[in-house]
Write a protein that holds these residues in place. Structure first.
Motif, PDB file in Angstrom:
ATOM      1  N   ARG A 259      -7.017  -6.211  -2.738  1.00 43.60           N
ATOM      2  CA  ARG A 259      -6.269  -5.462  -3.761  1.00 43.60           C
ATOM      3  C   ARG A 259      -5.427  -6.385  -4.633  1.00 43.60           C
ATOM      4  NH1 ARG A 259      -4.627  -1.691   0.996  1.00 43.60           N
ATOM      5  NH2 ARG A 259      -2.838  -3.074   0.850  1.00 43.60           N
TER       6      ARG A 259
ATOM      7  N   SER B 276      -9.042 -10.878   4.725  1.00 44.24           N
ATOM      8  CA  SER B 276      -7.953  -9.956   5.066  1.00 44.24           C
ATOM      9  C   SER B 276      -8.094  -8.745   4.146  1.00 44.24           C
ATOM     10  CB  SER B 276      -6.603 -10.649   4.856  1.00 44.24           C
ATOM     11  OG  SER B 276      -5.566  -9.794   5.275  1.00 44.24           O
ATOM     12  N   GLY B 277      -8.253  -7.584   4.755  1.00 45.37           N
ATOM     13  CA  GLY B 277      -8.611  -6.384   3.992  1.00 45.37           C
ATOM     14  C   GLY B 277      -7.699  -6.121   2.802  1.00 45.37           C
ATOM     15  N   SER B 278      -6.396  -6.255   3.015  1.00 47.43           N
ATOM     16  CA  SER B 278      -5.457  -5.920   1.944  1.00 47.43           C
ATOM     17  C   SER B 278      -5.490  -6.958   0.815  1.00 47.43           C
ATOM     18  CB  SER B 278      -4.042  -5.808   2.508  1.00 47.43           C
ATOM     19  OG  SER B 278      -3.713  -6.981   3.218  1.00 47.43           O
TER      20      SER B 278
ATOM     21  N   LYS C 135     -10.870  -0.430  10.826  1.00 46.68           N
ATOM     22  CA  LYS C 135     -12.053  -1.120  10.290  1.00 46.68           C
ATOM     23  C   LYS C 135     -13.300  -0.378  10.738  1.00 46.68           C
ATOM     24  CE  LYS C 135      -9.539  -5.404  11.213  1.00 46.68           C
ATOM     25  NZ  LYS C 135      -9.213  -6.174  10.041  1.00 46.68           N
TER      26      LYS C 135
ATOM     27  N   MET D  80      -4.790  -2.480  14.561  1.00 45.80           N
ATOM     28  CA  MET D  80      -5.751  -1.477  14.083  1.00 45.80           C
ATOM     29  C   MET D  80      -6.829  -1.214  15.123  1.00 45.80           C
ATOM     30  SD  MET D  80      -6.800  -2.665  10.296  1.00 45.80           S
ATOM     31  CE  MET D  80      -5.512  -3.170   9.176  1.00 45.80           C
TER      32      MET D  80
ATOM     33  N   TYR E  57      -4.352   1.172   4.269  1.00 40.44           N
ATOM     34  CA  TYR E  57      -5.560   0.717   4.974  1.00 40.44           C
ATOM     35  C   TYR E  57      -5.176   0.558   6.441  1.00 40.44           C
ATOM     36  CZ  TYR E  57      -8.055  -3.510   6.748  1.00 40.44           C
ATOM     37  OH  TYR E  57      -8.705  -4.443   7.507  1.00 40.44           O
ATOM     38  N   TRP E  58      -5.781   1.352   7.310  1.00 35.50           N
ATOM     39  CA  TRP E  58      -5.525   1.174   8.761  1.00 35.50           C
ATOM     40  C   TRP E  58      -6.811   1.521   9.492  1.00 35.50           C
ATOM     41  CZ3 TRP E  58      -1.900  -1.671  10.689  1.00 35.50           C
ATOM     42  CH2 TRP E  58      -1.690  -1.666  12.069  1.00 35.50           C
TER      43      TRP E  58
ATOM     44  N   ASN F  32     -15.279  -7.342   8.381  1.00 39.10           N
ATOM     45  CA  ASN F  32     -13.938  -6.873   8.021  1.00 39.10           C
ATOM     46  C   ASN F  32     -13.963  -5.799   6.928  1.00 39.10           C
ATOM     47  OD1 ASN F  32     -11.213  -7.108   8.839  1.00 39.10           O
ATOM     48  ND2 ASN F  32     -10.715  -8.031   6.873  1.00 39.10           N
TER      49      ASN F  32
ATOM     50  N   SER G 247      -1.827  -7.147  12.246  1.00 36.57           N
ATOM     51  CA  SER G 247      -2.276  -5.797  11.885  1.00 36.57           C
ATOM     52  C   SER G 247      -3.723  -5.582  12.308  1.00 36.57           C
ATOM     53  CB  SER G 247      -2.072  -5.498  10.403  1.00 36.57           C
ATOM     54  OG  SER G 247      -1.958  -6.626   9.639  1.00 36.57           O
ATOM     55  N   GLY G 248      -4.557  -6.622  12.196  1.00 40.36           N
ATOM     56  CA  GLY G 248      -5.957  -6.477  12.605  1.00 40.36           C
ATOM     57  C   GLY G 248      -6.086  -6.074  14.072  1.00 40.36           C
TER      58      GLY G 248
ATOM     59  N   ASP H  27       5.086  -1.223   6.392  1.00 44.89           N
ATOM     60  CA  ASP H  27       3.785  -1.708   6.859  1.00 44.89           C
ATOM     61  C   ASP H  27       3.882  -2.184   8.309  1.00 44.89           C
ATOM     62  OD1 ASP H  27       2.080  -1.197   4.569  1.00 44.89           O
ATOM     63  OD2 ASP H  27       3.535  -2.432   3.523  1.00 44.89           O
TER      64      ASP H  27
ATOM     65  N   ARG I 105      -9.282 -19.840   9.448  1.00 43.15           N
ATOM     66  CA  ARG I 105      -9.488 -18.657   8.592  1.00 43.15           C
ATOM     67  C   ARG I 105      -9.613 -19.060   7.128  1.00 43.15           C
ATOM     68  NH1 ARG I 105      -5.177 -13.894   9.262  1.00 43.15           N
ATOM     69  NH2 ARG I 105      -6.484 -12.550   7.985  1.00 43.15           N
TER      70      ARG I 105
ATOM     71  N   ALA J  30       0.838  -1.204   0.000  1.00 41.66           N
ATOM     72  CA  ALA J  30       0.000   0.000   0.000  1.00 41.66           C
ATOM     73  C   ALA J  30       0.872   1.252   0.000  1.00 41.66           C
ATOM     74  CB  ALA J  30      -0.907  -0.007   1.215  1.00 41.66           C
TER      75      ALA J  30
HETATM   76  C1  DP6 Z   1      -0.277  -1.925   7.315  1.00 37.58           C
HETATM   77  O1  DP6 Z   1      -4.977  -6.607   5.478  1.00 37.58           O
HETATM   78  O2  DP6 Z   1      -3.350  -7.519   7.176  1.00 37.58           O
HETATM   79  O3  DP6 Z   1      -0.351  -3.522   5.557  1.00 37.58           O
HETATM   80  O4  DP6 Z   1      -7.902  -6.989   7.324  1.00 37.58           O
HETATM   81  O5  DP6 Z   1      -7.040  -7.397   9.615  1.00 37.58           O
HETATM   82  O6  DP6 Z   1      -6.293  -8.875   7.748  1.00 37.58           O
HETATM   83  P1  DP6 Z   1      -6.743  -7.496   8.161  1.00 37.58           P
HETATM   84  O7  DP6 Z   1      -5.523  -6.516   7.941  1.00 37.58           O
HETATM   85  P2  DP6 Z   1      -4.388  -6.525   6.826  1.00 37.58           P
HETATM   86  O8  DP6 Z   1      -3.794  -5.047   7.067  1.00 37.58           O
HETATM   87  C2  DP6 Z   1      -2.855  -4.441   6.239  1.00 37.58           C
HETATM   88  C3  DP6 Z   1      -2.328  -3.235   6.909  1.00 37.58           C
HETATM   89  C4  DP6 Z   1      -1.152  -2.581   6.232  1.00 37.58           C
HETATM   90  C5  DP6 Z   1      -1.600  -1.473   5.280  1.00 37.58           C
HETATM   91  C6  DP6 Z   1      -2.146  -1.906   3.950  1.00 37.58           C
HETATM   92  O9  DP6 Z   1      -1.778  -2.973   3.415  1.00 37.58           O
HETATM   93  O10 DP6 Z   1      -2.936  -1.133   3.393  1.00 37.58           O
END
Ligand code: DP6
Length: 319
Positions: A139, A134-136, A19, A188, A16-17, A25, A184-185, A275, A69, A12
């Motif tokens: 992408r 997992s949010g990232s 929720k 956050m 993304y930081w 998620n 990271s979850g 990250d 998961r 990134a």
């Molecule tokens: C700092 O996608 O690992 O890399 O949704 O909880 O699985 P979860 O989180 P994740 O978070 C990535 C955070 C980061 C910033 C980013 O990749 O945008």
């Protein structure tokens, strides 16, 4: 039934930081990333051994800890009464060390699952399902420069520029290969609950997204680097101010940052991002990659260097 998919991690530039909905998620902010091509997860799903329960094998070793998961993500693609599978994952980058291994894993998983279950979901649906895990990961379904919009009911994604439209190289300076202490979850959530800067972080994100989108459209390296470094340091400031503080860096991370500053002072096109881990990712013009690599290799505390150009989104591999 057997299918293999491959996906690359993404990094990134606008992070993304946070929720807005932990149950589903869903991210509190949009993000912009670049998909890599040098690192990958290759995921093979099969029911040939007619297993009664899912079995997960990561780099040749059974991994029961990660299995729940993975199984939940398979349920989201194929439904709860789906076939149980043998899941074999092969990953060529250090897992859980802030190198987005879970992003490539879940992106490859949803694509392989869609093929095995014959569900024919479209790319956006698969990205949303990967994002639930997992949010990232959402992408990594897309290649090149990717924007994830947080959307209203659900996330939206698009490729802003194809990988070939603006070639860049990423040099990853690895300073510790072990798994990160806090996911990271979890970090956050700690930021959301305790950081006095979290609210400002949310408020300013759309400005940073606008600035990065416009720099990418203009292929303006200087502007993209400035906004990416700002956004990265702001995200880490949110974490540093959490209680307890979340500090993912070590002294080598800072030494790498100093190296990038010196390269910039020498006129090289390079910027850094970091990250949820101690590795520094230097993004540079391909013609400056050798010099950036050499300088980071010589930086005290760097144990390993990885290099990658930009790549494509997750896809099925035909044997
Ligand atoms: C700092 O996608 O690992 O890399 O949704 O909880 O699985 P979860 O989180 P994740 O978070 C990535 C955070 C980061 C910033 C980013 O990749 O945008």
């Amino acid at each position: 039934m057997r299918a293999t998919a491959i996906a690359q991690p993404n990094i990134a530039l606008i992070k993304y930081w946070g929720k807005r909905d932990t149950a589903n998620n869903l991210p509190a902010v949009g993000s912009i990333s670049i998909t890599l091509d040098g690192l990958h997860t290759r995921m093979t799903l099969s029911d040939e051994s007619a297993v009664a329960e899912d079995v997960l094998v990561v780099n040749g070793k059974e991994d029961p800890a990660m299995l729940p998961r993975i199984s939940r993500c398979l349920d989201s693609v194929g439904g709860r009464d789906r076939q149980r599978l043998r899941i074999e994952s092969e990953c060529n980058n250090p897992i859980a060390a802030g190198l987005a291994a879970s992003a490539s894993a879940f992106a490859a998983l949803v694509v392989a699952a869609d093929a095995v279950f014959g569900t024919s979901h479209n790319q956006l649906t698969l990205a949303r399902l990967a994002g639930r895990a997992s949010g990232s990961a959402a992408r990594s379904l897309y290649g090149g420069f990717v924007e994830l919009d947080k959307g209203d009911a659900d996330i939206e994604l698009q490729t802003l520029l194809e990988a070939s439209a603006w070639p860049l190289t990423v040099i990853v300076a690895i300073t510790t290969a072990g798994p990160k202490p806090v996911s990271s979850g979890d970090a956050m959530e700690l930021s959301r609950q305790t950081s006095p800067f979290y609210g400002r972080w949310l408020e300013q994100q759309s400005e940073d997204l606008d600035a990065a989108r416009s720099a990418i459209a203009a292929r303006d390296f200087g502007r993209l680097g400035a906004i990416a470094e700002h956004n990265c340091l702001k995200m880490h400031s949110v974490m540093w101010a959490s209680r307890p503080p979340m500090i993912y860096w070590n002294s080598a991370t800072l030494a790498c940052m100093q190296t990038v500053r010196e390269l910039q002072a020498d006129g090289l096109d390079v910027f850094f991002t970091i990250d949820a881990g101690p590795q520094l990712k230097a993004v540079c013009a391909p013609e400056h990659a050798a010099a950036v690599r050499e300088a980071l290799t010589a930086t005290p505390g760097v144990t390993e260097i990885m290099q990658s150009d930009l790549g494509e989104g997750a896809r099925i591999l035909v044997d």
